[in-house]
Design an enzyme around this catalytic site. Structure first.
Site, PDB file in Angstrom:
ATOM      1  N   ASN A   9       0.867  -1.188   0.000  1.00  0.00           N
ATOM      2  CA  ASN A   9       0.000   0.000   0.000  1.00  0.00           C
ATOM      3  C   ASN A   9       0.904   1.238   0.000  1.00  0.00           C
ATOM      4  OD1 ASN A   9      -1.857   2.021   0.478  1.00  0.00           O
ATOM      5  ND2 ASN A   9      -2.168   1.483   2.633  1.00  0.00           N
ATOM      6  N   LYS A  11       0.036   4.262  -0.162  1.00  0.00           N
ATOM      7  CA  LYS A  11      -0.637   5.426   0.440  1.00  0.00           C
ATOM      8  C   LYS A  11      -0.513   6.629  -0.495  1.00  0.00           C
ATOM      9  CE  LYS A  11       0.555   3.442   4.856  1.00  0.00           C
ATOM     10  NZ  LYS A  11       0.294   3.517   6.271  1.00  0.00           N
ATOM     11  N   HIS A  96      -9.381   0.758   5.209  1.00  0.00           N
ATOM     12  CA  HIS A  96      -8.045   0.959   5.779  1.00  0.00           C
ATOM     13  C   HIS A  96      -8.166   1.904   6.982  1.00  0.00           C
ATOM     14  CE1 HIS A  96      -3.923   2.310   6.279  1.00  0.00           C
ATOM     15  NE2 HIS A  96      -3.576   1.193   5.678  1.00  0.00           N
ATOM     16  N   GLU A  98      -6.562   4.355   7.950  1.00  0.00           N
ATOM     17  CA  GLU A  98      -6.426   5.793   7.687  1.00  0.00           C
ATOM     18  C   GLU A  98      -7.730   6.366   7.131  1.00  0.00           C
ATOM     19  OE1 GLU A  98      -2.763   5.387   5.525  1.00  0.00           O
ATOM     20  OE2 GLU A  98      -1.830   4.776   7.398  1.00  0.00           O
ATOM     21  N   GLU A 168      -5.069  -5.349  10.764  1.00  0.00           N
ATOM     22  CA  GLU A 168      -4.029  -4.333  10.936  1.00  0.00           C
ATOM     23  C   GLU A 168      -4.280  -3.582  12.245  1.00  0.00           C
ATOM     24  OE1 GLU A 168      -2.154  -3.042   7.041  1.00  0.00           O
ATOM     25  OE2 GLU A 168      -4.024  -1.938   7.153  1.00  0.00           O
ATOM     26  N   GLY A 174       2.553   2.187  10.672  1.00  0.00           N
ATOM     27  CA  GLY A 174       3.430   3.334  10.507  1.00  0.00           C
ATOM     28  C   GLY A 174       4.149   3.736  11.782  1.00  0.00           C
ATOM     29  N   SER A 214       3.596  -2.128  10.156  1.00  0.00           N
ATOM     30  CA  SER A 214       5.058  -1.987  10.264  1.00  0.00           C
ATOM     31  C   SER A 214       5.817  -3.263   9.887  1.00  0.00           C
ATOM     32  CB  SER A 214       5.461  -1.527  11.673  1.00  0.00           C
ATOM     33  OG  SER A 214       4.984  -0.221  11.906  1.00  0.00           O
TER      34      SER A 214
END
Ligand code: PEP
Length: 250
Positions: A9, A11, A96, A98, A168, A174, A214
């Site tokens: 991904n 992003k 996701h 985010e 996740e 991140g 991560s």
């Protein structure tokens, strides 16, 4: 036998020129990847044409980071599943963290996006995961099962058979903190049991469950060695060909 899926991904990184260069480097490094492994590049929308062109003839596939819940019409700024399919996408991320926590997408919208993906022939990678406070208070299992139910309950088993689930934990995305293989494996086991309850034993046995958060070349082998972990959703380490290729099995 479930397929292994390694998805990168990107992003909001890489314009279409940088994206094409990265995709070419990755595609060139996949010659020894086993056919049972799907490698999926998930760039920003604007890079999808260049990336699909760059990976043509390789085993890599393309995915999108988001999809409209609608199929067509007056929805300024939205991108439909049909448009993504026309570009050659096979996968699309839905939910996701985010988009859940920064953009503010809620359960009802995500359930509609997941169905839009299925309608258009894309495989949704439905992302679920708990916040740090939820893990610390012991609510992780409850949060993740609620997210699975909110997104998937009510699908026919044949529809659900095209869904990929990515666990996740938000505290690992991140941040440099990875869940241990045991934590990821335990959560994957609970997700698989819930899938069995909702969609039957065949669905539980066949649904690919990815881990994300991560993941780095150093942590990937330990995660992939666990029989409950069928693949990885990789953010930061997918932005350079050497680190991403070091994660892909060969
Ligand atoms: C992600 O974007 O899904 C992700 C897991 O990111 P990172 O690997 O950077 O934590």
């Amino acid at each position: 036998m479930r397929r292994t899926i390694i998805a990168g991904n990107w992003k909001m990184n890489k314009d279409h020129i940088e994206g094409a260069a990265l995709a070419r480097e990755i595609a060139a490094g996949l010659a020894r990847t086993p056919p049972s492994c799907d490698v999926v590049l998930i760039p920003p929308f604007t890079s999808l044409p260049a990336v699909t062109e760059a990976i043509r003839g390789s085993i890599a596939k393309a995915g999108a980071q988001d999809i409209s819940a609608e199929d067509e019409g007056a929805f300024t700024g939205e991108i439909s599943g049909r448009m993504l399919r026309a570009l050659g996408c096979a996968y699309v991320l839905v939910g996701h963290s985010e988009r859940r926590h920064i953009v503010g997408e809620g359960a009802e919208l995500l359930a509609r996006k997941l169905r839009a993906a299925l309608r258009s022939g894309l495989a949704p990678v439905y992302c679920v995961g708990e916040l740090l406070g939820e893990r610390e208070s012991g609510a992780a299992g409850e949060v993740v099962s609620r997210q699975i139910r909110e997104g998937c309950e009510g699908l026919a088993p044949e529809e659900f058979s095209r869904v990929v689930v990515a666990y996740e934990p938000v505290w690992a995305i991140g941040t440099g903190r990875t869940a241990t293989p045991k934590d990821a494996s335990d959560m994957h086991g609970s997700i698989r049991r819930l899938i069995g309850t909702l969609f039957g034993a065949a669905a539980a046995a066949e649904t690919p469950l990815l881990y994300g958060g991560s993941v780095k070349p150093e942590s990937a082998p330990g995660l992939l060695a666990d029989p409950e972990i069928d693949g990885l959703l990789v953010g930061g380490a997918s932005l350079a060909s050497d680190s991403f290729l070091a994660i892909v099995p060969r």
